[in-house]
Design a protein around this motif. Structure first.
Motif, PDB file in Angstrom:
ATOM      1  N   LEU A  40       0.792  -1.463  -0.347  1.00 32.63           N
ATOM      2  CA  LEU A  40      -0.008  -0.140  -0.238  1.00 32.63           C
ATOM      3  C   LEU A  40       1.032   1.207  -0.111  1.00 32.63           C
ATOM      4  N   ARG A  41       2.476   1.169  -0.414  1.00 32.03           N
ATOM      5  CA  ARG A  41       3.137   2.248   0.045  1.00 32.03           C
ATOM      6  C   ARG A  41       2.782   3.366  -1.277  1.00 32.03           C
ATOM      7  N   HIS A  42       2.350   2.587  -2.138  1.00 31.64           N
ATOM      8  CA  HIS A  42       1.388   3.775  -3.427  1.00 31.64           C
ATOM      9  C   HIS A  42       0.614   4.769  -2.981  1.00 31.64           C
ATOM     10  N   SER A  54      -4.476  -3.021  -2.987  1.00 31.82           N
ATOM     11  CA  SER A  54      -4.403  -1.285  -2.915  1.00 31.82           C
ATOM     12  C   SER A  54      -5.556  -0.844  -3.434  1.00 31.82           C
ATOM     13  N   ARG A  66      -7.736   1.993  -1.895  1.00 31.07           N
ATOM     14  CA  ARG A  66      -7.904   3.255  -2.474  1.00 31.07           C
ATOM     15  C   ARG A  66      -9.424   3.207  -2.540  1.00 31.07           C
ATOM     16  N   GLN A 110      -6.966   7.478  -8.013  1.00 32.51           N
ATOM     17  CA  GLN A 110      -5.421   8.022  -8.549  1.00 32.51           C
ATOM     18  C   GLN A 110      -5.351   9.341  -9.187  1.00 32.51           C
ATOM     19  N   MET A 131      -3.132   9.736 -12.040  1.00 30.85           N
ATOM     20  CA  MET A 131      -1.764   9.332 -13.088  1.00 30.85           C
ATOM     21  C   MET A 131      -0.377  10.676 -13.471  1.00 30.85           C
ATOM     22  N   LEU A 164       2.222  13.109 -11.823  1.00 32.47           N
ATOM     23  CA  LEU A 164       3.434  13.261 -11.846  1.00 32.47           C
ATOM     24  C   LEU A 164       4.896  12.974 -12.427  1.00 32.47           C
ATOM     25  N   GLN A 222      -1.525  -5.238  -6.044  1.00 34.63           N
ATOM     26  CA  GLN A 222      -2.079  -4.142  -6.879  1.00 34.63           C
ATOM     27  C   GLN A 222      -4.131  -4.511  -5.945  1.00 34.63           C
TER      28      GLN A 222
END
Lengths: 130, 853
Positions: free
Chosen positions: A21-23, A113, A117, A124, A126, A129, A110
């Motif tokens: 879950l770090r992202h 996560s 989410r 998200q 996207m 970034l 995935q």
């Protein structure tokens, strides 16, 4: 900031869950090594989502879940149940007891996560970034 | 590289392998303990529920973890064991000694599976074991659905109702004279701040008895409470003071129809004078060995700095005002003493009891005794003796070998023993004790002892002893430890499986220890192993060979002799020198390591080993003697024969430590080492620098929509990228120590974060010319599984985020070998970025030069 409480008696498994879950942006992690510690944590600090192992010493994950669902303050806290292959029969039981989602170890990072989410309403982002 | 499991991203979890193995070790220790408890049951007894529960839980955790790291063999094995235990707990299977044998063997195989993964070997076959286990377990009956009743939001007051199994446990405890108690704990932030939490309360209650049931409750005002039902034979006075810590209690009436007696009153404000010493909370902290190594090396650095300070003070003694001298020198000495204490304190943290490996011997002996029809008891003592964690692990195989030997060559069959008037049951004793800075382990048996005549005959037959030579008592050990010596013509199950006494002795020597044998024909044998308490710091001789410096562990060196050129004779390409009445073979380290002899020619020989096994290692100069901190050098890229690790001597540059056992072994195997030129398989410089490349549409699987940060760097004008999660550290290039005989694209090693890191020169790896490092050069330390490797790049560029769908397969113009090293390409504006496949880059770097045969 949302707080995700990771409940598993294996420290390595907790780290793996957190790594998956770090992202996910804007979340904090809390860890509990047993169902008892999980309930204590919840009683003393706000928790937005639980990731809950089932087979733990002292108190089964299902007991934790049933307690949460019976308590007027915690009956809407999302819970992702995470358990080990071979306990598939508990799938229905867990969902019936009020689990929001059910995943079997080994799980796909995935998928976890995505569930988190979705349950926390974190979209998200996207394009920002690159 | 193993093929990534399509279902789980096991590469993703590769970084947790250290934790995984550590946790597996903990579970396995618990499993061994439970299995031992099961073994002690007589044939009539049925196993205790709590043992089965503990075993079940360990297997369950092992299964989950194995699945996460993609270790299928272990997952399946543990799954079958778990299924059997589940059936056993539900009364659908029976417990038998045959089933116990299956569990013991399966756990043994499980350890082999885990170990194979740990060292990167293919897993042993598990199919027949899986079948065996499956046969124990009947097809499971459909399980009764678990209790789906929602918990009534109960108010603390009415006691919980026990289920049948809990009721039975409670009644059993009551029959043994225990009393039933009910405890209610309501956690608060204030209590948690004082360290009083549900976990610590649970630990306290476990100290005073058996916890039968724990139930969460809703206390008044909606807070969470915990109710514990405990069977305890402790006096109430022991836990009465705990009511100050938010814990209320009262007797528990097992009969649920009657009213339970009231609890003690609401606690007053927690007082601080509660005696806390009457219960032991868990005070154990699990620490990664690497962290302790790091602390140890910091201590080492501190010691080096103090040594410099000492030198400086001594040199400037006359410049220091007399009034200050006394204070300064006193301080200096105090610091020396404190540093020594600090070092000792840190060393103690690495110590673990040796009992963990002693206990494993029980299984070995049980298995072997069953196979050989011998009756043996194992007598253990001194299990609590502490020794360095690293040494304990390395000693497992040697001890196993000695114990196996004692069973197969030592202890006689019951009939033979009876005929000799010995007790029918043989004894093998394992004893450990500490003596000063050393630990002594004895392996003793009361079997047949070693027959010197039989050894002599066998040694003569194998050419180790001249026909006219007789055997002196002290030679027995030397002979049985000679590589290739065996008392058996064929290997059997119990011994002679290639490990051999030679390996036992060399492991002990590598650890800086010694091995002794005391044997009496007819009465038995005793092997005495003496080991240093810890390995982290050893005494070493610093030597120069050609223009490089090496450290040699002092305990391995028997003597240093001068080598006069005239005294060296050459026999069949062996160089020999007269030494104490025998001819000592010489191994020139400069030749062995392919170092150009620009420095002095070898002037000294370090005598390693004794008797017929001795070898002289020829070095150029002796630079001094020093305490050094050992750091392991395990990466396959720099795992070169003759080197065991690295240390630093104060200036930051790694110094290589010689592996004397390997050098002696090589010297006795091969007469001479010739330089073999690097295979001309170096790739030709490509291609893509600056060229425009037509990109194809993506055919890569769409793995998600998240972007991932990458670190970009340059090699020969081309931009490369690696995912930043794989990068541990990026640093300026400092002093790199060359590693002789390493693959051609390895520049050497550096220290980073307390580890020895091999440095892969990416220019060389991709077939460009090597250029000297400068201020812009960067070392990018990447992690790949458990490995940490430094990639040397011309310069680092920046961080960027790249989404998976913008990564495309490499263009066709990049072919073959080059293409393998790339995961893909990405366009960032005008710039083409080549994404490295780190595993391929490392795998391909691994063509190690071996000494010419």
């Amino acid at each position: 900031m949302k707080t995700v409480l990771v409940v598993d008696d294996s420290a390595t498994m907790r780290r793996m869950v957190i790594a998956s879950l770090r992202h996910v942006p804007d979340i904090n992690f809390a860890e509990a090594g047993s169902g008892l510690e999980a309930l204590e944590w919840i009683a003393l600090a706000p928790v937005d989502l639980l990731i809950l192992d089932l087979n733990m010493p002292d108190m089964h994950g299902l007991d934790v879940l049933r307690f949460l669902r019976s308590h007027h303050t915690y009956n809407t806290t999302p819970v992702v149940v995470l358990t080990t292959k071979g306990d598939e029969s508990s799938h229905v039981t867990a969902l019936a007891a009020g689990a929001s989602h059910y995943l079997t170890k080994p799980f796909i990072p995935q998928t976890l996560s995505t569930y988190v989410r979705e349950l926390l309403g974190i979209m998200q982002d996207m394009e920002t970034l690159l | 590289m193993s093929v990534p499991d399509a279902r789980t991203d096991n590469v993703y979890f590769a970084e947790f392998l250290d934790d995984f193995f550590a946790e597996c070790d903990e579970h396995l220790t618990r499993v061994h303990r439970s299995l031992l408890a099961l073994q002690r049951l007589t044939s009539q007894e049925q196993p205790n529920r709590s043992i089965l529960d503990e075993l079940f839980r360990s297997f369950h955790s092992l299964k989950g973890l194995s699945g996460m790291v993609g270790l299928k063999e272990s997952e399946e094995l543990v799954h079958e064991m778990e299924s059997y235990l589940r059936a056993l707990r539900q009364g659908q299977a029976t417990f038998s000694s045959a089933a116990l044998d299956a569990l013991v063997s399966a756990v043994h195989l499980l350890e082999q599976v885990l170990n194979a993964r740990r060292i990167g070997q293919p897993s042993p076959d598990t199919t027949s074991m899986l079948k065996w286990l499956q046969n124990l377990t009947p097809t499971p009956l459909p399980q009764a659905p678990p209790n789906l009743q929602p918990i009534e939001p109960t108010i603390v007051g009415r006691p919980v109702v026990l289920n049948a199994e809990e009721q039975e446990r409670l009644e059993e405890a009551l029959r043994r004279g225990a009393q039933a108690w009910r405890f209610i704990f309501i956690p608060t932030s204030e209590l948690v701040e004082q360290g009083i939490s549900v976990a610590s309360i649970r630990a306290r209650l476990e100290q005073i008895g058996n916890i039968i049931r724990i139930e969460p409750r809703v206390a008044p005002h909606g807070t969470v409470a915990f109710e514990f039902i405990v069977a305890s034979d402790s006096e109430e006075t022991l836990f009465a003071p705990w009511s100050g810590d938010g814990l209320r209690y009262g007797p528990y009436a097992p009969d649920t129809t009657s009213n339970s007696p009231p609890l003690t009153d609401e606690p007053s404000a927690p007082s601080t004078d509660i005696p806390n010493h009457s219960f032991a909370l868990s005070n154990v902290v699990r620490v990664d060995l690497a962290r302790l190594d790091h602390v140890m090396s910091l201590v080492g650095e501190l010691m080096i700095s103090r040594a410099r300070l000492n030198d400086t003070l001594a040199r400037h003694e006359s410049d220091i005002p007399a009034s200050q001298q006394h204070t300064l020198f006193d301080l200096n000495h105090a610091m020396e003493r404190q540093l020594r204490d600090l070092r000792e304190g840190v060393m103690r943290t690495r110590l673990v009891p040796i009992g963990t490996i002693f206990e494993r011997m029980q299984f070995v002996i049980r298995d072997l005794a069953q196979d050989s029809g011998k009756q043996i008891v194992l007598d253990l003592s001194g299990q609590e003796t502490e020794i360095d964690k690293f040494i304990v692990e390395r000693m497992l195989d040697p001890l196993l070998h000695l114990v196996r030997n004692a069973v197969s060559h030592g202890i006689e069959t019951s009939a033979e023993r009876a005929a000799l008037g010995k007790p029918k049951i043989g004894t093998i004793a394992l004893h450990a004790s500490a003596s000063g800075d050393a630990v002594i382990i004895e392996v003793e048996d009361d079997g047949a002892g070693v027959d010197p005549e039989a050894i002599a005959a066998r040694a003569r037959a194998q050419g180790l002893l001249r026909p006219d030579q007789s055997l002196v008592a002290g030679d027995i050990l030397d002979i049985i430890c000679t590589p290739g010596f065996s008392m058996r013509v064929e290997a059997d199950r119990t011994s002679g499986r290639g490990v051999g006494m030679a390996a036992v002795k060399s492991t002990i020597q590598e650890l800086g220890g010694t091995l002794m044998l005391d044997t009496r024909p007819g009465l038995g044998s005793r092997f005495t192993i003496q080991l240093p308490l810890t390995l982290a710091i050893i005494n070493a001789l610093i030597v120069g060979v050609a223009d490089q410096i090496f450290a040699v562990p002092l305990p391995a060196i028997r003597e240093v002799i001068e080598v006069e050129r005239e005294a060296v004779s050459v026999v069949e390409r062996h160089e020999l020198i007269a030494y104490r009445g025998t001819a000592l073979p010489l191994l020139r380290l400069a030749h062995f390591f392919n170092l150009s002899e620009t420095g002095q020619e070898g002037r000294y020989a370090l005598v390693i080993g004794s008797g017929a096994g001795a070898v002289g290692l020829v070095v150029g100069r002796i630079a001094g003697r020093q305490e050094i901190i050992v750091r392991a050098m395990n990466d396959p890229l720099v795992r070169v024969p003759g080197l065991s690790g690295a240390t630093e001597l104060g200036d930051g540059a790694p110094v290589l430590i010689l592996n004397t056992a390997e050098l002696v072994h090589s010297a006795r195997q091969q007469p001479r080492y010739e330089r073999r030129l690097p295979a001309p398989a170096m790739p030709t410089p490509p291609i893509f620098a600056g060229s425009t490349v037509q990109l194809r549409r993506s055919t890569m699987p769409d793995t998600g929509h998240e972007t991932e940060p990458f670190i970009l760097f340059e090699i020969a004008g081309t931009t490369y990228g690696v995912p930043s999660r794989a990068v541990q550290q990026m640093e300026m290039v400092e002093r790199i120590t060359a590693v002789p005989n390493a693959p051609p694209c390895i520049d050497g090693i550096v220290f980073s974060l307390g580890h020895v890191i091999p440095v892969v020169n990416l220019r060389r790896r991709f077939g460009f010319e090597r250029i000297p490092s400068d201020r812009r050069s960067r070392l990018i330390v990447v992690r790949s599984g458990e490995r940490r490797v430094g990639l040397l790049a011309d310069t680092a560029r920046e961080f960027v985020s790249i989404s998976p769908e913008s990564i495309h397969p490499p263009p066709d113009s990049i072919a073959g070998h080059e293409r393998n090293c790339l995961k893909g390409t990405a366009l960032l504006g005008e710039r083409l970025i080549l994404i490295l496949n780190i595993d391929e880059v490392l795998d391909g770097a691994e063509t190690i030069l071996t000494p010419a045969a």
